[in-house]
Design an enzyme around this catalytic site. Structure first.
Site, short mmCIF file in Angstrom:
data_model
loop_
_atom_site.label_atom_id
_atom_site.label_comp_id
_atom_site.label_asym_id
_atom_site.label_seq_id
_atom_site.Cartn_x
_atom_site.Cartn_y
_atom_site.Cartn_z
N SER A 186 0.79 -1.23 0.00
CA SER A 186 0.00 0.00 0.00
C SER A 186 0.83 1.28 0.00
CB SER A 186 -0.96 -0.01 1.18
OG SER A 186 -0.25 -0.18 2.38
N HIS A 214 -5.50 -4.46 -1.38
CA HIS A 214 -5.45 -3.42 -2.43
C HIS A 214 -5.47 -3.98 -3.85
CE1 HIS A 214 -5.02 0.38 -0.26
NE2 HIS A 214 -4.35 -0.30 0.65
N LYS A 246 -12.24 -1.63 0.74
CA LYS A 246 -11.51 -0.80 -0.23
C LYS A 246 -12.30 -0.73 -1.54
CE LYS A 246 -7.31 -0.73 2.26
NZ LYS A 246 -6.87 -1.77 3.18
C1 LIG Z 1 -6.67 -2.09 4.56
C2 LIG Z 1 -5.88 -3.30 4.76
C3 LIG Z 1 -6.25 -4.26 5.70
C4 LIG Z 1 -7.40 -4.05 6.66
O1 LIG Z 1 -8.63 -4.22 6.04
P1 LIG Z 1 -9.93 -3.69 6.78
O2 LIG Z 1 -11.03 -4.53 6.18
O3 LIG Z 1 -10.10 -2.25 6.46
O4 LIG Z 1 -9.77 -3.95 8.24
C5 LIG Z 1 -5.52 -5.42 5.79
N1 LIG Z 1 -4.44 -5.61 5.00
C6 LIG Z 1 -4.05 -4.71 4.09
C7 LIG Z 1 -2.86 -4.99 3.23
C8 LIG Z 1 -4.74 -3.51 3.94
O5 LIG Z 1 -4.34 -2.61 3.06
#
Ligand SMILES: *Cc1c(COP(=O)(O)O)cnc(C)c1O
Length: 398
Positions: A186, A214, A246
């Site tokens: 990310s 992502h 996301k």
């Molecule tokens: C955003 C994210 C998470 C967490 O996901 P949520 O459903 O928002 O708790 C986990 N791993 C990665 C790589 C992320 O970017």
């Protein structure tokens, strides 16, 4: 007078402020859309994870409203007791089909999936091997295991080989080995070399777990994610984990893999067993998001078109966009102060993009992180690029 036992709250907070490491929360006043109102100002949104604009899509909103009418606003329980609704089961069947997996399981969040499942997959006598830049929720999941831990250099498959060779010599032999990596990273927008990771780890009999938060609805055929992107299956990648928070535009974590992965996971993950299940509108909106991905390919196509246009224009102006291979585009600035200033000036120019600074990235690697969106028009993109050019020249970045 007795000492105030909470005095550290103020002093530690003030220390964060002094180091400019505190979060100053901005307020989104209305939906997460390409032109959004933030702190009372209309801005072009370049830092939302809502890649496809689904969080404000009429079909998702209608599905949520209909589910409230038919099922109410809450599930009433955890899933193993009385909170396992038909909508939750339907979502899991639809997700498994979308992912080409035998089965899927939905958690409350992606964080809950990592924190709940990782410590059940490995324990005492096992080894867990992580990419050094894995997400914090993986790191917390790993901290909850009693397994031994090793890291390999970021996306470096030969280094993973080195760790696996060392593991082979360990006495007593490890019972299980789990390799875990983000799919799309990310902070840099680069992609884990999952096909090579699979090849390298096969002879060692290791399990593979990818966190594709992502990559979903972004990579692969019709947005099916990183396993599809590399033409792999769930026999190669044993746990494909992701999130609905996301690109799916809603909220919720999930895993896909074998039927036994699902059964194991819901019997063992404490975050799943001991926390209330999703409200009906959440499950219904997630189902609608899958419907849209299956029937409206234009969203993912536009996302990539916008990404190509933006990154090419930025590079033409002389910006360094780092290792980006995806709609996450770091615009490298250098020093933290400059990145903070850059972001403030962009906001004044009507562009909302946040600085990523130490300790989230190494010192001297501060950047503005742009997250591309399928719903941005050419006009939005050109305005954003013009603002970057103006501020970039002002601050001597280009
Ligand atoms: C955003 C994210 C998470 C967490 O996901 P949520 O459903 O928002 O708790 C986990 N791993 C990665 C790589 C992320 O970017």
């Amino acid at each position: 007078m007795t000492r105030d036992p909470t005095a550290f709250l103020k002093s530690e907070y003030e220390e964060l402020v002094k180091q400019a490491l505190d979060w100053r929360l901005r307020e989104l006043q209305g939906p997460s859309s390409p032109r959004a109102i933030v702190d009372g100002k209309e801005v072009i949104m370049l830092c939302s994870n809502n890649y496809l604009g689904l969080s404000n899509h009429p079909k998702l909103k209608q599905a949520a409203i209909d589910a409230i009418k038919s099922h109410g606003v809450g599930s009433g329980s955890v899933r193993p007791i009385a909170g396992n609704m038909d909508l939750h089961e339907e979502l899991e069947r639809r997700l498994a089909k979308f992912k080409g997996a035998e089965a899927s399981l939905v958690y409350q969040t992606g964080f809950a999936a990592n924190a709940g499942l990782i410590p059940q997959l490995v324990g005492k006598g096992d080894l867990i091997i992580s990419d050094e830049l894995n997400h914090g929720s993986i790191i917390d999941g790993v901290r909850l295991t009693r397994a031994e831990r090793a890291i390999f250099k970021h996306t470096d498959v030969p280094d993973l080989g080195r760790v696996l060779d060392e593991a082979k010599k360990h006495k007593p032999a490890y019972n299980r080995i789990l390799i875990i990596t983000d799919g799309v990273f990310s902070m840099d927008g680069d992609i884990a070399p999952l096909d090579q990771i699979v090849k390298m780890s096969n002879p060692h009999g290791a399990m593979i777990y990818v966190d594709d938060a992502h990559g979903e609805a972004v990579l692969g055929k019709g947005g099916r994610g990183i396993v599809s992107h590399f033409n792999l299956t769930h026999r190669d990648v044993h746990v494909e984990m992701g999130t609905f928070s996301k690109a799916f535009g809603v909220v919720g974590g999930h895993i896909s893999g074998s039927e036994y992965l699902r059964k194991f996971a819901y019997n063992k993950s404490r975050t799943w067993l001991l926390s209330g299940s999703h409200p009906p509108p959440v499950a219904a909106a997630c189902i609608a998001a899958i419907d849209i991905l299956e029937t409206e390919p234009k969203h993912v196509e536009n996302l990539w078109k916008n990404r190509e246009y933006f990154i090419k224009s930025m590079q033409d102006f002389g910006f360094n966009t780092g290792m980006s291979e995806t709609p996450i585009i770091p615009v490298m600035i250098g020093e933290s102060d400059d990145a903070q200033k850059f972001s403030v000036r962009l906001f004044e120019e009507g562009v909302f993009a946040l600085p990523i600074v130490y300790p989230m990235v190494a010192r001297g690697q501060a950047r503005i992180r742009v997250i591309m969106n399928s719903a941005l028009t050419m006009e939005d993109l050109n305005s954003a690029i013009t603002a970057f050019e103006k501020v970039g020249k002002e601050l001597n970045i280009i």
